[in-house]
Design an enzyme around this catalytic site. Sequence first.
Site, PDB file in Angstrom:
ATOM      1  N   LYS A  76      41.614 -14.975 -17.479  1.00 34.90           N
ATOM      2  CA  LYS A  76      42.050 -15.631 -16.239  1.00 34.90           C
ATOM      3  C   LYS A  76      43.303 -14.943 -15.699  1.00 34.90           C
ATOM      4  CE  LYS A  76      43.288 -20.257 -14.473  1.00 34.90           C
ATOM      5  NZ  LYS A  76      43.520 -21.677 -14.850  1.00 34.90           N
ATOM      6  N   SER A 151      40.836 -25.011 -12.314  1.00 36.94           N
ATOM      7  CA  SER A 151      41.225 -23.773 -11.670  1.00 36.94           C
ATOM      8  C   SER A 151      40.642 -22.512 -12.315  1.00 36.94           C
ATOM      9  CB  SER A 151      42.747 -23.659 -11.661  1.00 36.94           C
ATOM     10  OG  SER A 151      43.252 -23.573 -12.969  1.00 36.94           O
ATOM     11  N   SER A 175      41.505 -27.808 -16.062  1.00 40.65           N
ATOM     12  CA  SER A 175      41.166 -26.519 -15.452  1.00 40.65           C
ATOM     13  C   SER A 175      40.249 -25.617 -16.273  1.00 40.65           C
ATOM     14  CB  SER A 175      42.433 -25.746 -15.107  1.00 40.65           C
ATOM     15  OG  SER A 175      43.009 -26.273 -13.937  1.00 40.65           O
TER      16      SER A 175
END
Lengths: 476, 97
Positions: A76, A151, A175
């Site tokens: 990420k 996210s 997330s």
Amino acid sequence: MADHPTTGDIPTLRAQRESGAQTARAVVDRYLERLQARRDLNSYVLVAEDDARTAAEDVDAGNRPGPLAGVPLAIKDNILVEGQPCTCGSRMLDGWVAPYDATAVARLRAAGAVFLGKTNCDEFGMGSSNENSYFGPAKNPIDPSRVTGGSSGGSAAAVADGQAMAAIGSDTGGSIRLPASYCGVIGLKPTYGAVSRWGLVAFASSLDQIGVLARTVDDARSVFHVIRGHDPRDATSRTDPPIHEETRPRRIGLLREYLEEGLDPDIRAAVLKVADALKEQGHDIVDASLPSARYALQTYYIICCAEASSNLARYDGVKYGYRTGNAAELIDMFEQTRDQGFGDEVKRRILLGSYVLSAGYFDQYYGTAQRMRQAIISDYTRAFVEVDCLLTPTAPNCAFPIGEKLDDPLTMYLVDVYTTSVNLAGLPGLSFPCGAIGGLPIGAQLIGRPMEEDLLLDLAGQVYESVRPTITLASE
Amino acid sequence: MSITHDEVIHTATLARLRLTDAELDRFSRELARITEYMDQLKEAVEQLGDDDVPAVRTDSRMTLRPDHIEQWFDSSVVLRAAPDTKGHLFRVPKVIG
């Protein structure tokens, strides 16, 4: 015969590599080919082709042995990989290059993993749909007109779509688990402090935690076992060992507050099907209650915004990142830089956080939220006297159309309703696919005691094959 | 009591955010709704019993690392990431007008 990237797993890869059936370089090439063919899904914001090929060749030369030798992973884009850009999905950090590895990344590197690139995410991890990215939304590989969840949306999409074997994400209020649920993969948010936050760009420091997205329970476990463990560079990193007792019948609580009114009946039915499957494995299913859980979302948004407003004060155009080009004076430079560098959701949360911490409102909001956070922790502590873990839905819905909730931030916040209490209490949470509505996956969530991730993985592993839905990816 | 338009202007100043008039209007509307939702918490907390709120957090733990000097980056690595530098310093627009 080599596996297709969408079906490969870590044990198969290891066996094939060790038997000489295929090289790490060939595997990495196949994944790079797949992710380039699927660029329209916007899963990655950076593809590190040269670094990945070099790392794979090193594995083939025998220089990088380890439990994840040659395993192609996605990271990420709010977690630092030395020498690679790290944008956090923000204009504010566009072009900034990470000068060191996050501890989790360093451990993966030492274990032989190969990093394919950096995945799309909501700006600084703030969002539930991955639509708050400077680079545009990641698209759900099952239906590209729908969100991935956020996210860690790019990480979940990459894993679901065979653009990575597994991925690293971060989870502040859901997330990892939410996009795992929407994209039909496994998402593990570990105990707060189980994985070092060194090198994770801070959003809300008392809630942030690095975790794993994978296609199989065993793969999630393999990656988690590499990244966990004490790190002196993170003062909140736990020093106590993980707990993993022998397999035996457990008491699993169905969390009443998260299965009541308003929940989609298909989602409730899918979660109850998981309970039945666990019962068939010999476990007891009992009723459980967390009276304060219904206030978790308000508590979460006060605390995370307060912490974000403080953490993001560092982006001022002085030390790194974006700076406006047309300011004559210092304060003017701060204000213009931050207005131009941050997107709407980040500004919204900085404003909310500054407001709830400001004179006159601190007790009313922040102080109140801290008290409720303690009540939530107490509720969980009491529940875990009676049960070994809790079973809930991961989300109140499946992946929704891109743009549907973008103009209504409060409605967007509500999709985190079942995940945020886990972060407030610092507990481990695991989401896994347990059904589908119209082809869109539903996630079940197991919540455990601190440091008992392995129990959650064991339980999910026992029922996963019997409850997992058949998921069809959108055609290429 | 939800946030007012004037409070949003004041908060933006505190947070060093320069917002356009259109942004201020939109954020004021959105934040008013969100803070109204957050206000539900106050009443709920007032109903909590004492045993729900331990005086000392039971979950917090911090382990500070030993206080010794560790070789880290050369300052040139840090300065390379800055938008503007001069020698070993960060350069900023004038501070006093």
